[in-house]
Design a protein around this motif. Structure first.
Motif, PDB file in Angstrom:
ATOM      1  N   ARG A 141       0.831  -1.209   0.000  1.00  0.00           N
ATOM      2  CA  ARG A 141       0.000   0.000   0.000  1.00  0.00           C
ATOM      3  C   ARG A 141       0.865   1.258   0.000  1.00  0.00           C
ATOM      4  N   GLU A 142       1.996   1.211   0.700  1.00  0.00           N
ATOM      5  CA  GLU A 142       2.910   2.343   0.695  1.00  0.00           C
ATOM      6  C   GLU A 142       3.450   2.568  -0.718  1.00  0.00           C
ATOM      7  N   ALA A 143       3.838   1.488  -1.377  1.00  0.00           N
ATOM      8  CA  ALA A 143       4.340   1.585  -2.755  1.00  0.00           C
ATOM      9  C   ALA A 143       3.252   2.082  -3.698  1.00  0.00           C
ATOM     10  N   ALA A 144       2.037   1.578  -3.528  1.00  0.00           N
ATOM     11  CA  ALA A 144       0.915   1.990  -4.379  1.00  0.00           C
ATOM     12  C   ALA A 144       0.658   3.482  -4.261  1.00  0.00           C
ATOM     13  N   GLY A 145       0.843   4.026  -3.070  1.00  0.00           N
ATOM     14  CA  GLY A 145       0.636   5.454  -2.873  1.00  0.00           C
ATOM     15  C   GLY A 145       1.567   6.304  -3.717  1.00  0.00           C
ATOM     16  N   HIS A 146       2.778   5.813  -3.967  1.00  0.00           N
ATOM     17  CA  HIS A 146       3.732   6.550  -4.801  1.00  0.00           C
ATOM     18  C   HIS A 146       3.321   6.568  -6.278  1.00  0.00           C
ATOM     19  N   LEU A 147       2.475   5.616  -6.667  1.00  0.00           N
ATOM     20  CA  LEU A 147       2.044   5.534  -8.061  1.00  0.00           C
ATOM     21  C   LEU A 147       0.897   6.487  -8.371  1.00  0.00           C
ATOM     22  N   VAL A 148       0.158   6.883  -7.337  1.00  0.00           N
ATOM     23  CA  VAL A 148      -0.980   7.781  -7.535  1.00  0.00           C
ATOM     24  C   VAL A 148      -0.480   9.161  -7.943  1.00  0.00           C
ATOM     25  N   GLY A 149      -1.140   9.743  -8.930  1.00  0.00           N
ATOM     26  CA  GLY A 149      -0.751  11.050  -9.434  1.00  0.00           C
ATOM     27  C   GLY A 149      -0.397  10.980 -10.910  1.00  0.00           C
ATOM     28  N   THR A 150       0.105  12.056 -11.440  1.00  0.00           N
ATOM     29  CA  THR A 150       0.472  12.144 -12.860  1.00  0.00           C
ATOM     30  C   THR A 150       1.975  11.920 -13.009  1.00  0.00           C
ATOM     31  N   GLN A 210      11.277  -7.980  -1.920  1.00  0.00           N
ATOM     32  CA  GLN A 210      12.340  -7.970  -2.921  1.00  0.00           C
ATOM     33  C   GLN A 210      12.631  -6.556  -3.431  1.00  0.00           C
ATOM     34  N   LEU A 211      11.765  -5.623  -3.027  1.00  0.00           N
ATOM     35  CA  LEU A 211      11.905  -4.237  -3.461  1.00  0.00           C
ATOM     36  C   LEU A 211      11.352  -3.348  -2.363  1.00  0.00           C
ATOM     37  N   ASP A 212      12.054  -2.269  -2.071  1.00  0.00           N
ATOM     38  CA  ASP A 212      11.611  -1.342  -1.035  1.00  0.00           C
ATOM     39  C   ASP A 212      10.532  -0.423  -1.606  1.00  0.00           C
ATOM     40  N   PRO A 213       9.438  -0.194  -0.870  1.00  0.00           N
ATOM     41  CA  PRO A 213       8.392   0.694  -1.397  1.00  0.00           C
ATOM     42  C   PRO A 213       8.892   2.094  -1.710  1.00  0.00           C
ATOM     43  N   ALA A 214       9.922   2.543  -0.986  1.00  0.00           N
ATOM     44  CA  ALA A 214      10.477   3.880  -1.215  1.00  0.00           C
ATOM     45  C   ALA A 214      11.215   3.984  -2.546  1.00  0.00           C
ATOM     46  N   ALA A 215      11.433   2.839  -3.220  1.00  0.00           N
ATOM     47  CA  ALA A 215      12.140   2.849  -4.504  1.00  0.00           C
ATOM     48  C   ALA A 215      11.245   3.260  -5.667  1.00  0.00           C
ATOM     49  N   ILE A 216       9.941   3.275  -5.463  1.00  0.00           N
ATOM     50  CA  ILE A 216       9.015   3.537  -6.570  1.00  0.00           C
ATOM     51  C   ILE A 216       9.256   4.902  -7.224  1.00  0.00           C
ATOM     52  N   PRO A 217       9.422   5.995  -6.485  1.00  0.00           N
ATOM     53  CA  PRO A 217       9.672   7.283  -7.159  1.00  0.00           C
ATOM     54  C   PRO A 217      10.901   7.259  -8.063  1.00  0.00           C
ATOM     55  N   ALA A 218      11.958   6.592  -7.630  1.00  0.00           N
ATOM     56  CA  ALA A 218      13.171   6.511  -8.456  1.00  0.00           C
ATOM     57  C   ALA A 218      12.935   5.671  -9.703  1.00  0.00           C
ATOM     58  N   ILE A 219      12.139   4.618  -9.566  1.00  0.00           N
ATOM     59  CA  ILE A 219      11.810   3.778 -10.728  1.00  0.00           C
ATOM     60  C   ILE A 219      11.026   4.596 -11.748  1.00  0.00           C
ATOM     61  N   LEU A 220      10.060   5.382 -11.286  1.00  0.00           N
ATOM     62  CA  LEU A 220       9.292   6.249 -12.175  1.00  0.00           C
ATOM     63  C   LEU A 220      10.215   7.247 -12.876  1.00  0.00           C
ATOM     64  N   ALA A 221      11.099   7.859 -12.100  1.00  0.00           N
ATOM     65  CA  ALA A 221      11.984   8.892 -12.653  1.00  0.00           C
ATOM     66  C   ALA A 221      12.973   8.335 -13.662  1.00  0.00           C
ATOM     67  N   ASP A 224      12.857   3.751 -17.352  1.00  0.00           N
ATOM     68  CA  ASP A 224      13.632   2.601 -17.831  1.00  0.00           C
ATOM     69  C   ASP A 224      12.896   1.325 -17.437  1.00  0.00           C
ATOM     70  N   ARG A 225      12.393   0.599 -18.428  1.00  0.00           N
ATOM     71  CA  ARG A 225      11.607  -0.609 -18.165  1.00  0.00           C
ATOM     72  C   ARG A 225      12.355  -1.617 -17.301  1.00  0.00           C
ATOM     73  N   THR A 226      13.657  -1.674 -17.398  1.00  0.00           N
ATOM     74  CA  THR A 226      14.420  -2.682 -16.650  1.00  0.00           C
ATOM     75  C   THR A 226      14.431  -2.416 -15.146  1.00  0.00           C
ATOM     76  N   GLN A 227      14.012  -1.225 -14.729  1.00  0.00           N
ATOM     77  CA  GLN A 227      14.031  -0.884 -13.314  1.00  0.00           C
ATOM     78  C   GLN A 227      12.805  -1.392 -12.555  1.00  0.00           C
ATOM     79  N   ALA A 228      11.715  -1.653 -13.260  1.00  0.00           N
ATOM     80  CA  ALA A 228      10.468  -2.095 -12.622  1.00  0.00           C
ATOM     81  C   ALA A 228      10.406  -3.620 -12.559  1.00  0.00           C
ATOM     82  N   GLY A 229       9.358  -4.129 -11.950  1.00  0.00           N
ATOM     83  CA  GLY A 229       9.200  -5.567 -11.757  1.00  0.00           C
ATOM     84  C   GLY A 229       8.757  -6.294 -13.012  1.00  0.00           C
ATOM     85  N   PRO A 230       8.476  -7.595 -12.879  1.00  0.00           N
ATOM     86  CA  PRO A 230       8.111  -8.414 -14.037  1.00  0.00           C
ATOM     87  C   PRO A 230       6.724  -8.100 -14.580  1.00  0.00           C
ATOM     88  N   THR A 231       6.497  -8.497 -15.822  1.00  0.00           N
ATOM     89  CA  THR A 231       5.168  -8.418 -16.423  1.00  0.00           C
ATOM     90  C   THR A 231       4.401  -9.671 -16.029  1.00  0.00           C
TER      91      THR A 231
END
Length: 250
Positions: A141-150, A210-221, A224-231
């Motif tokens: 849920r913490e990670a999901a919160g970082h995804l909300v927005g534009t 396997q991934l820290d929720p705080a990493a989501i903003p950096a992944i967005l920034a 780079d597809r290789t930075q996110a998780g699997p499809t």
């Protein structure tokens, strides 16, 4: 001429996706074939989006134009007796000529369903991805919160994505706990190719530590597809609803 809006639901397991493809069984192909018989016209279906092979829909919206005298509200009822059992015409109505199933949509809601039982349930295996692992819902849920927005969601779409503008708005991203698993439900202004399946794969990596929720903003920034998780596979994904009014967080 009149324009008809059609609400359909389908089990995508045995289809090669929504879009008509030569020699393949598709949602668009089945609908257009049935409507050609019903209206005695060559009908072109326009969907709110093109779900991939194996992806399901509870709330897909389409439109088509016809000269047929059949009342618009009866079209869905007649189609239910013509379409194969894995497509259901839920309802139909006449709409103004400026309505467009895709262009008029303000938002869509997708749901990705996961079964965490030790052995997969034979009766829901077509609609839930089997992942028999414990997860940390609070971290997800913490990670999901970082995804909300534009954001620019380049990191969360397939490398095969051809559209150049990859900025989308996520209005809501929820982790829903269920008796034998959980679901990831996302509402957004639009979604890129494989975006929800990659979002799900990334959030599950967070849930499995396997991934820290705080990493989501950096992944967005990174864009780079290789930075996110699997499809994640298609069977767990369902198009739940398409909204034709501004999102109001109902």
């Amino acid at each position: 001429m009149k324009k008809i809006k059609l609400h359909i639901a389908y089990d995508g397991t045995d289809f090669s996706g929504f879009q008509r493809q030569p020699g393949q069984r598709t949602i668009q192909g089945e609908l257009e074939n049935a409507l050609a018989i019903l209206t005695r016209e060559e009908v072109e279906i326009h969907g709110s989006g093109r779900t991939d092979a194996g992806v399901h829909a509870q709330g897909q919206i389409c439109h088509f134009v016809t000269k047929s005298p059949i009342p618009a509200e009866k079209v869905a009822y007649i189609l239910r007796n013509m379409l194969p059992r894995d497509i259901v015409a839920v309802s139909s109505e006449e709409v103004p000529h400026d309505f467009h199933a895709r262009k008029s949509a303000y938002w869509k809601t997708y749901r990705y369903q996961i079964d965490t039982r030790r052995a997969p349930d034979v009766f829901s295996r077509r609609y839930r991805t089997h992942l028999p692992y414990p997860v940390d819902f609070q971290a997800m849920r913490e990670a999901a919160g970082h995804l909300v927005g534009t954001h620019d969601f380049t990191s969360f779409c397939s490398a095969k994505t051809v559209v150049e503008d990859r900025v989308r708005t996520i209005y809501r991203c929820e982790i829903v706990e269920e008796e034998h698993g959980y679901a990831i439900q996302v509402t957004g202004s639009g979604f890129l190719y494989n975006m929800v399946r990659i979002l799900a794969g990334t959030l599950v990596e967070v849930g499995r530590k396997q991934l820290d929720p705080a990493a989501i903003p950096a992944i967005l920034a990174a864009c780079d597809r290789t930075q996110a998780g699997p499809t994640f596979p298609p069977e767990g994904l369902i198009l739940m609803e398409v909204g034709y009014h501004p999102w109001n967080n109902l």
